[in-house]
Write a protein that holds these residues in place. Structure first.
Motif, PDB file in Angstrom:
ATOM      1  N   VAL A   1       0.852  -1.183   0.000  1.00 58.48           N
ATOM      2  CA  VAL A   1       0.000   0.000   0.000  1.00 58.48           C
ATOM      3  C   VAL A   1       0.890   1.236   0.000  1.00 58.48           C
ATOM      4  O   VAL A   1       1.769   1.377   0.859  1.00 58.48           O
ATOM      5  N   ALA A   2       0.696   2.107  -0.945  1.00 60.07           N
ATOM      6  CA  ALA A   2       1.480   3.335  -1.003  1.00 60.07           C
ATOM      7  C   ALA A   2       1.224   4.171   0.240  1.00 60.07           C
ATOM      8  O   ALA A   2       0.122   4.163   0.812  1.00 60.07           O
ATOM      9  N   GLY A   3       2.255   4.902   0.656  1.00 63.32           N
ATOM     10  CA  GLY A   3       2.131   5.695   1.876  1.00 63.32           C
ATOM     11  C   GLY A   3       0.968   6.651   1.824  1.00 63.32           C
ATOM     12  O   GLY A   3       0.257   6.846   2.817  1.00 63.32           O
ATOM     13  N   SER A   4       0.726   7.253   0.656  1.00 58.22           N
ATOM     14  CA  SER A   4      -0.377   8.210   0.531  1.00 58.22           C
ATOM     15  C   SER A   4      -1.734   7.543   0.604  1.00 58.22           C
ATOM     16  O   SER A   4      -2.750   8.203   0.847  1.00 58.22           O
ATOM     17  N   ALA A   5      -1.751   6.197   0.397  1.00 62.08           N
ATOM     18  CA  ALA A   5      -3.026   5.470   0.394  1.00 62.08           C
ATOM     19  C   ALA A   5      -3.363   4.866   1.754  1.00 62.08           C
ATOM     20  O   ALA A   5      -4.439   4.288   1.926  1.00 62.08           O
ATOM     21  N   VAL A   6      -2.454   4.990   2.717  1.00 62.17           N
ATOM     22  CA  VAL A   6      -2.735   4.447   4.056  1.00 62.17           C
ATOM     23  C   VAL A   6      -3.748   5.359   4.739  1.00 62.17           C
ATOM     24  O   VAL A   6      -3.510   6.567   4.886  1.00 62.17           O
ATOM     25  N   PRO A   7      -4.921   4.843   5.145  1.00 60.72           N
ATOM     26  CA  PRO A   7      -5.954   5.701   5.759  1.00 60.72           C
ATOM     27  C   PRO A   7      -5.441   6.391   7.017  1.00 60.72           C
ATOM     28  O   PRO A   7      -4.668   5.813   7.794  1.00 60.72           O
ATOM     29  N   ALA A   8      -5.871   7.604   7.212  1.00 60.59           N
ATOM     30  CA  ALA A   8      -5.451   8.369   8.386  1.00 60.59           C
ATOM     31  C   ALA A   8      -6.148   7.880   9.653  1.00 60.59           C
ATOM     32  O   ALA A   8      -5.569   7.913  10.741  1.00 60.59           O
ATOM     33  N   GLN A   9      -7.405   7.436   9.519  1.00 60.74           N
ATOM     34  CA  GLN A   9      -8.149   6.957  10.683  1.00 60.74           C
ATOM     35  C   GLN A   9      -7.755   5.513  10.991  1.00 60.74           C
ATOM     36  O   GLN A   9      -7.684   4.674  10.093  1.00 60.74           O
ATOM     37  N   PHE A  10      -7.523   5.252  12.275  1.00 57.38           N
ATOM     38  CA  PHE A  10      -7.052   3.923  12.681  1.00 57.38           C
ATOM     39  C   PHE A  10      -8.056   2.840  12.299  1.00 57.38           C
ATOM     40  O   PHE A  10      -7.682   1.766  11.811  1.00 57.38           O
ATOM     41  N   GLU A  11      -9.356   3.104  12.495  1.00 62.94           N
ATOM     42  CA  GLU A  11     -10.372   2.103  12.173  1.00 62.94           C
ATOM     43  C   GLU A  11     -10.361   1.778  10.679  1.00 62.94           C
ATOM     44  O   GLU A  11     -10.506   0.610  10.287  1.00 62.94           O
ATOM     45  N   ASP A  12     -10.169   2.796   9.851  1.00 68.14           N
ATOM     46  CA  ASP A  12     -10.120   2.558   8.408  1.00 68.14           C
ATOM     47  C   ASP A  12      -8.868   1.773   8.031  1.00 68.14           C
ATOM     48  O   ASP A  12      -8.905   0.903   7.152  1.00 68.14           O
ATOM     49  N   ALA A  13      -7.757   2.092   8.679  1.00 70.18           N
ATOM     50  CA  ALA A  13      -6.499   1.396   8.386  1.00 70.18           C
ATOM     51  C   ALA A  13      -6.588  -0.085   8.748  1.00 70.18           C
ATOM     52  O   ALA A  13      -6.137  -0.958   7.997  1.00 70.18           O
ATOM     53  N   THR A  14      -7.178  -0.382   9.913  1.00 72.05           N
ATOM     54  CA  THR A  14      -7.292  -1.786  10.312  1.00 72.05           C
ATOM     55  C   THR A  14      -8.270  -2.540   9.421  1.00 72.05           C
ATOM     56  O   THR A  14      -8.092  -3.732   9.157  1.00 72.05           O
ATOM     57  N   ALA A  15      -9.304  -1.853   8.923  1.00 72.88           N
ATOM     58  CA  ALA A  15     -10.239  -2.515   7.997  1.00 72.88           C
ATOM     59  C   ALA A  15      -9.518  -2.880   6.704  1.00 72.88           C
ATOM     60  O   ALA A  15      -9.699  -3.981   6.159  1.00 72.88           O
ATOM     61  N   LEU A  16      -8.703  -1.958   6.191  1.00 74.49           N
ATOM     62  CA  LEU A  16      -7.918  -2.248   4.990  1.00 74.49           C
ATOM     63  C   LEU A  16      -6.938  -3.382   5.254  1.00 74.49           C
ATOM     64  O   LEU A  16      -6.745  -4.268   4.412  1.00 74.49           O
ATOM     65  N   TRP A  17      -6.332  -3.370   6.438  1.00 73.24           N
ATOM     66  CA  TRP A  17      -5.374  -4.418   6.831  1.00 73.24           C
ATOM     67  C   TRP A  17      -6.028  -5.796   6.790  1.00 73.24           C
ATOM     68  O   TRP A  17      -5.495  -6.742   6.199  1.00 73.24           O
ATOM     69  N   ARG A  18      -7.212  -5.914   7.384  1.00 73.24           N
ATOM     70  CA  ARG A  18      -7.895  -7.209   7.408  1.00 73.24           C
ATOM     71  C   ARG A  18      -8.313  -7.623   6.004  1.00 73.24           C
ATOM     72  O   ARG A  18      -8.313  -8.807   5.663  1.00 73.24           O
ATOM     73  N   SER A  19      -8.669  -6.650   5.176  1.00 67.79           N
ATOM     74  CA  SER A  19      -9.047  -6.981   3.786  1.00 67.79           C
ATOM     75  C   SER A  19      -7.853  -7.548   3.029  1.00 67.79           C
ATOM     76  O   SER A  19      -7.986  -8.511   2.253  1.00 67.79           O
TER      77      SER A  19
END
Length: 937
Positions: A358-376
């Motif tokens: 995941v490109a640095g600019s595409a990492v969500p700023a909100q922790f909940e969004d980041a963990t959702a992307l992580w699990r996906s």
């Protein structure tokens, strides 16, 4: 004429032979005992270890062991005389083999020879050593033996010898010798990949390529079917070589296009010296590879600082890495990193998202969004996640995978019990054998072999903790001229041990500081006080007294220390610290607690012991007035109280071993000397009832010195009287007489008739034990008269009881019965069960001697019930012996011998006899009572 050679073989099913003849083995218990002791001939094995090895965990008993010892000793004596014997050592039993061949010793001797000489001589020695193996150690005698440390060590030595032999054979170009032994080993260890690799290499070198390929295919199928993994990279490379294929991508044209985001392979290299932990490794590997349900495997390892959690995690992760083709992610969460804050969950997820492409600019700023992307991103992948050194479950909870395929490994000092783990492992320090092996691998085998005693000292002072052993090893490696004894001597000085346990960036002090910092402010404030007394174990009440806090607040603080693995809790409200942690606590007290606060804490600790000792006396011996009247009665600084007799018994048994050291520490402080001298007097009744006589001797000696220093004549006289009784109970009669005479002079000088009478009673007992019965009668009659004048019915009854014993010795049984009956009447009226039980036994014996054995049995049985209720073991043994005599007089020899055996076992547990004495006594047609009972009657 040359005698036949006796041989014992355990490298396979147990076999005993003499000359060319096989000897029939004894029954199951003695047979297993012989086999286990032969695993390490001429070396002691502890009774507890023997029980577990012979019968399995939680199945055997000390009584069964003693029976097996007796039978095996007789079996060996009848067949081999003194050529092989079973002996008792201070710390267990050993098989002495002065004229007996044991295959374990022969194997190890040949392996030693295999390390020297020419290559052909070394091959011959190792070949002969491995030929001694006829199968698994002791065959299939017991499944639990396969994981026993002694058996595991032998199997490990066998595999090491086979590897050395294979290396030698391959070097000289004649692998046929090694093939035979390696084939037997891989049959016994079907999942051992290094052994299979050696055999495949040896078969290939021997021209048996088809056999080598067949072996690889069989192993690959077995690993896939049973464990769900592929063969190691080494084995796959060997397979390619056998097929004549260059396995590198460039040579094979399999390189493919360069990936922008390569598959993550982040595991650090596992420590090459990793040692032991076989059971933990097997369990964790199995848990991580378990695909039987949809829940992703999650394993957690916790343990004290320096126990080797990270090393274990890396070792296990490297073993299973090939089963996770989508990669392995590793992160150090810095829970125990010195001077570095632990990582926040948001930082972790951001780092790992970028590493998965995941490109640095595409990492969500909100922790909940980041963990959702992580699990996906994890969905459908087979990734291994290693979280090393977590602070708490919350640090990683949101990052755990939710679907099957991935597996997670977490290490932490704290207990991660709120995680939904597949497997929890509480990592313990290494076994002695593994700790020595680790030290050997780190500093060199020869260095360890040259100094076995010093090595044991270092291992024990490092408390079997891998981190401490690595620190010590680093210091020794940097100082090649130092002996191991030199570092052992430095570690043995408690005041400098923490200074010795640091090198470069490794420091036990710094590691403990991080753990303490994370335990919370209340725990941090209370922790230093736990090191003031220097005791390895303590209870909640003592901790509360030291801290000057309530029981509730102290419990909460200590539980935080338990969670931080700075304190262990072996039982509810009981705690234990490793020595190195205790030293750190004491250092913290010296640095951060004022002298006034330390003095106050020690004063409260003394008040704790005085209070609880007095409570135990009142509960265990309620009819005995205190020798020392303390006004006001000692109160506990934290309000603790013992609820009942059982609690009092548990307290005195748990504290007796270290009570003398505590008292010496407290008495050394001038402001506490006078009060500390009284502790021995308050603790005496409970210690006496529980037969803690060696501890009483140490306590009274300290009390006498403290009383002399503080000018307390009464306290000195009381302590000398108690010391005289303790010496008498341990058969040190001359020392006992000297103390009683000094005590008598002190009391007569103080014109104290009551205590004069009590010492006279004790002198009457002692002179009886020394054989001066006339003087004994005079002492008892004089003290009975004094007690009668003083109106002290309790002590008058005790003196009557003792007089009865002397009258019995003199053959005046009618007088003895009359004295007993008077004493029993008084004890019943006072409700004094303890002394009632003892006197019932004396009466029963006198009744037996005047020809009434039936009445004697009934009286003995009543006395036995009373003494068992009171918990007096020695009195129980006396009653059992007397009951045996009465039953024998009635003609019931079988029951009589059973009671004599039970009496001897109680005496052994109390330290009065050993197994050899029991065997000798019970070998007599009518056993003679042991000295402890003869001297008391």
């Amino acid at each position: 004429m040359q005698e036949d050679v006796v041989s014992v073989a355990v490298l396979g099913p147990l076999r005993v032979s003499m000359g060319s003849s096989t000897v029939a083995l004894p029954g199951p218990g003695p047979r297993m005992l012989l086999g286990v002791l032969a695993l390490s001939p001429n070396q002691p094995v502890s009774p507890n270890q023997l029980v577990e090895l012979i019968w399995g965990p939680d199945r055997g008993s000390q009584a069964a062991l003693h029976t097996s010892v007796y039978r095996l000793r007789a079996w060996l004596r009848d067949r081999f005389a003194d050529r092989v014997t079973l002996e008792r050592a201070d710390d267990g039993y050993l098989l002495r083999t002065p004229r007996c061949d044991v295959d374990t010793a022969a194997f190890r001797d040949l392996v030693v020879h295999g390390a020297a000489g020419t290559e052909s001589e070394r091959i011959a020695a190792l070949d002969r050593a491995l030929d001694l193996w006829r199968g698994p150690v002791l065959g299939s005698a017991a499944s639990w033996l396969h994981n026993a440390p002694m058996v595991v060590a032998l199997e490990r030595e066998r595999r090491a010898a086979a590897r050395d032999l294979a290396d030698l054979c391959l070097r000289v170009g004649d692998p046929s010798v090694a093939v035979r032994h390696l084939q037997r080993l891989v049959d016994a260890h079907p999942f051992d990949e290094p052994l299979h690799a050696l055999l495949i290499r040896a078969l290939g070198a021997n021209g048996a390529v088809a056999d080598a390929l067949r072996l690889y295919d069989q192993l690959r199928a077995r690993l896939a079917t049973e464990l769900g993994i592929d063969p190691s990279q080494e084995l796959q490379g060997l397979y390619q070589q056998l097929l004549g294929i260059d396995a590198t991508p460039a040579a094979s044209g399999l390189g493919g296009p360069e990936l922008t985001h390569p598959t993550p392979r982040q595991l650090p290299a596992p420590p090459p010296e990793f040692t032991g932990r076989d059971e933990e490794v097997a369990a964790l590997c199995a848990a991580l590879l378990d695909r039987r349900n949809d829940h992703p495997p999650l394993v957690a390892v916790d343990g004290v600082a320096g126990v080797g959690k990270s090393a274990l995690a890396l070792h296990v992760a490297s073993r299973v890495a090939s089963s996770f083709p989508d990669g392995q992610l590793y992160i150090n969460l810095q829970g125990a990193s010195v001077g570095v804050p632990s990582l926040e969950p948001s930082a972790i997820v951001g780092r790992w998202l970028r590493q998965l492409g995941v490109a640095g600019s595409a990492v969500p700023a909100q922790f909940e969004d980041a963990t959702a992307l992580w699990r996906s991103l994890l969905a459908g992948k087979r990734l291994l996640l290693l979280f090393d050194d977590a602070v708490s479950p919350e640090q990683i909870r949101a990052l755990l995978p939710s679907g099957p395929g991935c597996a997670t490994f977490v290490t932490s000092r704290s207990v991660l019990s709120t995680l939904d783990c597949t497997r929890f492992v509480r990592l313990r320090p290494l076994t002695t054998e593994d700790a020595v092996t680790l030290l050997s691998r780190l500093v060199g085998e020869q260095r360890v072999l040259d100094e076995p005693a010093a090595t044991d000292m270092v291992v024990n002072l490092c408390e079997h903790l891998p981190l401490l052993l690595r620190i010590v090893s680093a210091r020794l490696i940097a100082r090649p001229s130092w002996t191991i004894q030199a570092i052992a001597d430095r570690l043995g000085q408690e005041q400098r041990r923490l200074d010795e346990l640091q090198v470069d960036n490794l420091s036990m002090r710094a590691s403990l500081a991080v753990g303490l910092r994370g335990a919370g402010s209340d725990a941090t404030r209370g922790f230093p006080f736990l090191g003031l007394l220097g005791v390895p174990e303590f209870d909640l009440a003592l901790a509360a007294a030291l801290a000057g806090s309530t029981l509730t607040a102290t419990e909460a603080a200590i539980e935080r220390l338990v969670d931080a693995r700075l304190v262990d809790s072996p039982a509810p409200n009981r705690f234990r610290m490793h020595d190195v942690i205790r030293l750190y606590a004491r250092e913290q007290a010296e640095r951060h607690v004022t002298d006034a606060d330390r003095r106050a804490a020690l004063s409260r600790a003394l008040a704790h012991y005085l209070s609880v000792a007095e409570q135990a006396r009142c509960l265990l011996d309620p009819n005995e007035p205190a020798d020392l009247q303390v006004d006001p009665a000692p109160t506990h600084p934290a309000g603790f109280s013992l609820p009942d007799q059982e609690a009092a018994t548990e307290w005195i048994d748990a504290n007796a071993p270290h009570l003398p050291d505590v008292m010496a520490s407290l008495a050394a402080r001038p402001e506490l000397t006078a009060s500390a001298a009284r502790l021995a007097l308050l603790a005496y009744p409970a210690l006496a009832i529980r037969d803690h006589w060696p501890e009483m001797i140490r306590l009274d000696r300290i009390a006498i010195r403290a009383a002399e220093t503080s000018g307390q004549l009464e306290v000195e006289a009381l302590a000398r009287n108690h010391l005289g009784m303790a010496y008498g109970q341990t058969n040190q009669l001359d020392e006992s007489l000297a103390e009683f005479r000094t005590a008598l002079e002190l009391w007569e000088g103080l014109n104290d008739q009551h205590h004069t009478a009590k010492v006279l009673n004790n002198l009457g007992i002692l002179t009886r034990m020394r054989g001066d019965l006339a003087e004994s009668v005079r002492c008892h009659e004089r003290c009975i008269a004094l007690f009668n004048v003083l109106g002290d019915r309790n002590h008058e009854a005790r003196a009557l009881q003792n007089l009865a014993v002397v009258e019995r010795r003199l053959g005046r049984h009618t007088n003895a019965v009359a004295a007993c009956e008077q004493a029993i009447e008084i004890f019943r009226s006072l409700g004094d069960d303890y002394r009632l039980g003892l006197t019932l036994g004396a009466l029963a014996d006198c009744v037996r001697l005047i020809g009434r054995p039936g009445d004697s049995v009934a009286i003995f049985q009543e006395g036995l019930l009373v003494l068992r209720r009171c918990g007096n073991r020695f009195g129980e043994a006396e009653q059992l012996w007397g009951l045996g005599l009465a039953l024998d007089a009635l003609g019931d020899r079988l029951q009589a011998r059973s009671h004599w055996q039970s009496a001897l076992e109680v005496l052994r547990d109390c330290g009065y006899v050993d197994d050899d004495e029991i065997q000798a006594i019970m070998a007599e047609p009518t056993p003679r009572p042991p000295a402890a009972i003869r001297n008391s009657t």
